[in-house]
Write a protein that holds these residues in place. Structure first.
Motif, PDB file in Angstrom:
ATOM      1  N   TYR A 184       1.696   1.915  -3.474  1.00  0.00           N
ATOM      2  CA  TYR A 184       0.524   2.534  -4.125  1.00  0.00           C
ATOM      3  C   TYR A 184       0.422   4.015  -3.752  1.00  0.00           C
TER       4      TYR A 184
ATOM      5  N   LYS B  30      -2.820  -0.759  -6.042  1.00  0.00           N
ATOM      6  CA  LYS B  30      -4.018  -0.759  -5.178  1.00  0.00           C
ATOM      7  C   LYS B  30      -4.728  -2.106  -5.292  1.00  0.00           C
TER       8      LYS B  30
ATOM      9  N   LYS C  34      -6.010   8.870   1.308  1.00  0.00           N
ATOM     10  CA  LYS C  34      -5.046   7.788   1.056  1.00  0.00           C
ATOM     11  C   LYS C  34      -4.017   7.672   2.200  1.00  0.00           C
TER      12      LYS C  34
ATOM     13  N   GLU D  59      -2.664   2.341  -9.966  1.00  0.00           N
ATOM     14  CA  GLU D  59      -3.862   1.606  -9.543  1.00  0.00           C
ATOM     15  C   GLU D  59      -3.618   0.098  -9.437  1.00  0.00           C
TER      16      GLU D  59
ATOM     17  N   GLU E  24       0.834  -1.211   0.000  1.00  0.00           N
ATOM     18  CA  GLU E  24       0.000   0.000   0.000  1.00  0.00           C
ATOM     19  C   GLU E  24       0.869   1.261   0.000  1.00  0.00           C
TER      20      GLU E  24
ATOM     21  N   TRP F 185     -11.498   2.287   2.170  1.00  0.00           N
ATOM     22  CA  TRP F 185     -11.096   2.593   0.792  1.00  0.00           C
ATOM     23  C   TRP F 185     -12.098   3.584   0.190  1.00  0.00           C
TER      24      TRP F 185
END
Lengths: 518, 71
Positions: free
Chosen positions: A44, A53, A127, A50, A41, A122
C-alpha cells in the motif's frame, strides 16, 4: 529422605503443557500474520492503491483480535515457575530470569508503543511512520519470542554457566554463549519460520472460504497470492532450520532423536522412517519386541541428518542405555559413551558431594569442603542422573514423540508443495475455479496448527525426564505441594483458556463474516 | 511539536474513543488480567520460596536440602 508422589510431577507437567499449548495457539499467528500484514501495508505504501489499505486493515483487525486474546497468556507459566517449579526456578537463577526479564521489558515497550500507532494511527500519522510502526510491532513480537526461546534452548543445552554450591544456583558466566548457543539460534529460526507458515495458512484458509462463498473475491485472491509466496519462503526456511535443529538434537539430545525415530538399535547408514506404524506391544527398551509393525525407510538419511555423514553411526535407545559406543563430549573430545547406570552412579556422587560440601561448610571444615566441591564439579555433567531411581525413567514417551515428529514433518512437506501450487494457480488465474484447492486451503489452517503443536510436543516430550538436560529431572524440579492444589488449578486453567479460545474463534468468525467493508 | 504531550494524550484518547471492536477486546483483556492477577495469582499461585523464607541464604538452604533429600 523425601519420597515425592509421582502424580504430583505428572499433574505439574500436565498443567504446564496445557498452558503452554494454549499459549502457543495465539503466538504463531501473531508472528506469522504480523509479517503478512506488514508486507501488505508495504505494498500500500509503495503503490498508494486504496484497495491494499482496505486489505491491510482487514487482516490487521484479525491480527488485533488474536493479539488481544493471546496477550499475557504466557504470564501464567511464570506463575507456575514460582509455585509448582520452585526448586527449578531457584536452581536456574538468573540464566532463565535474565532472558525473561529482557523479554518482558521489550515486549511491553516495543509492542505496546507501536501497536497503538498501528491501530489508532491511520490518518493521524504519516504513511511512512505508520508502516514503520506496523513492522516494529511484529519485530518486537519476534524479538520477544527470541528471549523466550533462548531460555528454552538453555534448558535443552545448558551452556555459559557454573553451578555455585553455596547458592545452589547455576550462575551465568557467559551471556553470549547462552544467547548464541547453536540450539538457541536453530530453535528461534525454526520456530519463527514455522510460525510464518501458520500465518500464511491462516490467510489462505480465510481467503479460500471467501472464494468458495464468492465474497471479497479481489481481497481473497490478492491475499492468497501474498500468503502463498510468503508461506512458500517460510516452508523452505522451516525445512532448512528444521534440518539444523535435528543436527543439534543429535549432538546434544541423542535420546530425543532416537525417540523421534523410535530407533532402539543404533546403526551406521541409519535410515529415516518416512512412514510407519508403531508396535503397541513395545513397552520397554529391553523387552525384545520389534518397535514397528510396518515402516517405509530411506537408507542412510538419518545418519546424514544427525551427523552430516551418510556412513556415520546413530545410537538407538538401547545403545544410549547401555553405552559403550564412540561419541564426543561437550568439548568435542572423542570418548566412549557411558551407560545410564554409570551416569546414575556419577550423578549420585555429585549430589552426595553437594551434601558433604554443605555439611563441611557448616562445620567450617574448609579442606573437606574443597574436596567435596571438586568431586561435585567433576561429576556435575551427570548431576541430574543422581535423582533417577530406575534407568528406564530416562526414556521419553516414544510413541508420542515419534508420531508428533512425523506429523510435523508431513505437515511441513505438505505446505512446501501446497504453497508452490498456490503460487502457480494464483499467477495462472485458476484459483477461483478449483474448489478442491480452496477446501484444502481451509483444511490447511487446521493442519498448520497441528504441525505447530506437534513440533513443541517433540521438543518438550522428547526431552523428558529432563527439565534441564542431564542436570535436573522434573522429579527434582517440582515443588513439594499438594497434588490436589495442582489438579484444581489445572481445571481452572482449562476453563479459562477454553473460554478465551471460544471468544477468539467467535470474534474471528464474526469479523470474517462481516468482511472487509466493516 | 511544543505541545507534544497533549498531542500524544489526545492520540490515545481519540483512539480509545473511536474503537468499535476494540472495546470488546479491551473488556476481554481486562477480565482476563483481573482473573489472572487478582484471583489466580493471589489465591492459587503463591511464590513458594518468597512466602516461606525472607533471605536468599534461607532459600538456598531449603532448595539444597530438597535436592539432597530427593537423590
Amino acid at each position: 529422605m523425601e519420597s515425592l508422589d509421582y502424580s504430583l510431577v505428572d499433574w505439574s507437567r500436565a498443567q504446564f503443557a496445557l498452558t503452554a499449548m494454549y499459549h502457543w495457539i495465539f503466538v504463531p499467528l501473531t508472528l506469522g500474520l504480523g509479517v503478512i500484514v506488514s508486507i501488505m501495508e508495504t505494498i500500500y505504501y509503495k503503490t498508494g492503491n486504496e484497495e491494499w489499505k482496505k486489505i491491510t486493515k482487514f487482516w490487521m483487525t484479525l491480527f488485533g483480535v488474536n493479539f488481544a486474546i493471546g496477550v499475557a497468556t504466557g504470564i501464567i507459566m511464570e506463575f507456575q515457575f514460582g509455585t509448582n517449579w520452585s526448586n527449578y526456578s531457584w536452581f536456574v537463577g538468573d540464566i532463565f530470569g535474565a532472558p525473561l526479564a529482557i523479554e518482558g521489558v521489550m515486549a511491553f515497550f516495543m509492542e505496546s508503543t507501536f501497536i497503538a500507532v498501528m491501530f489508532f494511527g491511520w490518518n493521524k500519522v504519516g504513511k511512512g511512520f505508520h508502516l514503520a510502526s506496523t513492522w516494529l510491532t511484529v519485530i518486537g513480537a519476534t524479538i520477544s519470542a527470541l528471549w523466550i526461546l533462548v531460555a528454552n534452548a538453555w534448558m535443552q543445552f545448558p551452556v555459559g554457566m557454573t553451578f555455585n554450591p553455596d547458592t545452589v544456583r547455576n550462575e551465568m558466566t557467559d551471556f553470549w554463549a547462552v544467547l548464541f548457543s547453536p540450539v538457541a539460534m536453530n530453535k528461534f529460526s525454526h520456530t519463527v519460520t514455522s510460525s510464518w507458515i501458520l500465518g500464511a495458512a491462516f490467510v489462505v484458509g480465510v481467503s479460500s472460504w471467501y472464494l468458495l462463498k464468492k465474497r471479497e473475491v479481489s481481497l481473497a485472491k490478492k491475499s492468497i497470492k501474498i500468503a502463498a509466496i510468503f508461506g512458500f519462503v517460510g516452508s523452505i526456511l522451516a525445512a532448512y532450520t528444521g534440518d539444523g535443529s535435528a543436527y543439534e538434537v543429535a549432538q546434544h539430545q541423542p535420546m530425543k532423536l532416537a525417540a523421534m525415530e523410535s530407533m532402539f538399535t543404533g546403526q551406521k547408514n541409519a535410515p529415516l522412517v518416512i512412514f510407519g506404524v508403531l508396535n503397541p506391544q513395545k513397552k520397554a527398551y529391553d523387552d525384545g519386541v520389534e518397535p514397528y509393525l510396518y515402516k517405509v525407510e530411506v537408507p542412510s538419511v538419518l545418519s546424514y541428518l544427525a551427523n552430516k555423514d551418510f556412513n556415520s553411526f546413530v545410537p538407538g535407545i538401547n545403545d544410549l542405555m547401555m553405552g559403550g559406543f564412540p561419541t564426543k563430549d561437550t568439548y568435542g573430545k572423542e570418548i566412549m559413551a557411558l551407560s545410564v547406570k554409570e551416569k546414575m552412579a556419577s550423578g549420585k556422587i555429585a549430589v552426595q558431594a553437594l551434601s558433604d560440601y554443605k555439611k563441611a561448610k557448616a562445620e567450617k571444615n574448609d579442606s573437606l569442603a574443597a574436596v567435596s566441591k571438586s568431586l561435585m564439579e567433576d561429576n556435575y555433567a551427570n548431576f541430574g542422573y543422581g535423582f533417577i531411581k530406575d534407568e528406564k525413567q530416562v526414556m521419553p514417551n516414544v510413541p508420542m514423540t515419534c508420531y508428533s515428529f512425523h506429523a510435523m514433518v508431513v505437515v511441513g512437506i505438505f505446505f512446501i508443495f501446497f504453497f508452490l501450487y498456490l503460487i502457480l494457480a494464483s499467477s495462472k488465474g485458476w484459483i477461483e475455479n478449483q474448489k478442491w484447492i480452496l477446501r484444502l486451503g481451509i483444511l490447511g489452517t487446521v493442519m498448520a496448527y497441528v504441525g505447530s503443536q506437534a513440533g513443541w510436543i517433540v521438543a518438550e516430550v522428547g526431552r523428558q525426564p529432563w527439565v534441564i538436560q542431564d542436570i535436573m529431572p522434573s522429579y527434582a524440579a517440582v515443588s513439594s505441594i499438594e497434588v490436589g492444589a495442582v489438579q484444581t488449578t489445572f481445571f481452572l486453567f482449562a476453563i479459562l483458556f477454553t473460554v478465551l479460545l471460544v471468544a477468539e474463534v467467535g470474534i474471528m468468525i464474526r469479523q470474517i463474516k462481516k468482511g472487509a467493508e466493516h | 511539536m511544543k505541545n507534544w504531550p497533549y498531542t500524544l494524550f489526545r492520540f490515545y484518547v481519540d483512539g480509545f474513543k473511536n474503537m468499535k471492536l476494540g472495546k470488546t477486546l479491551w473488556l476481554i483483556i481486562g477480565i482476563k488480567l483481573f482473573i489472572m492477577f487478582f484471583i489466580l495469582k493471589l489465591f492459587f499461585f503463591p511464590d513458594i520460596l518468597n512466602t516461606k523464607f525472607k533471605t536468599e541464604a534461607q532459600k538456598a538452604d531449603f532448595v539444597g536440602k530438597q535436592l539432597i533429600d530427593r537423590k
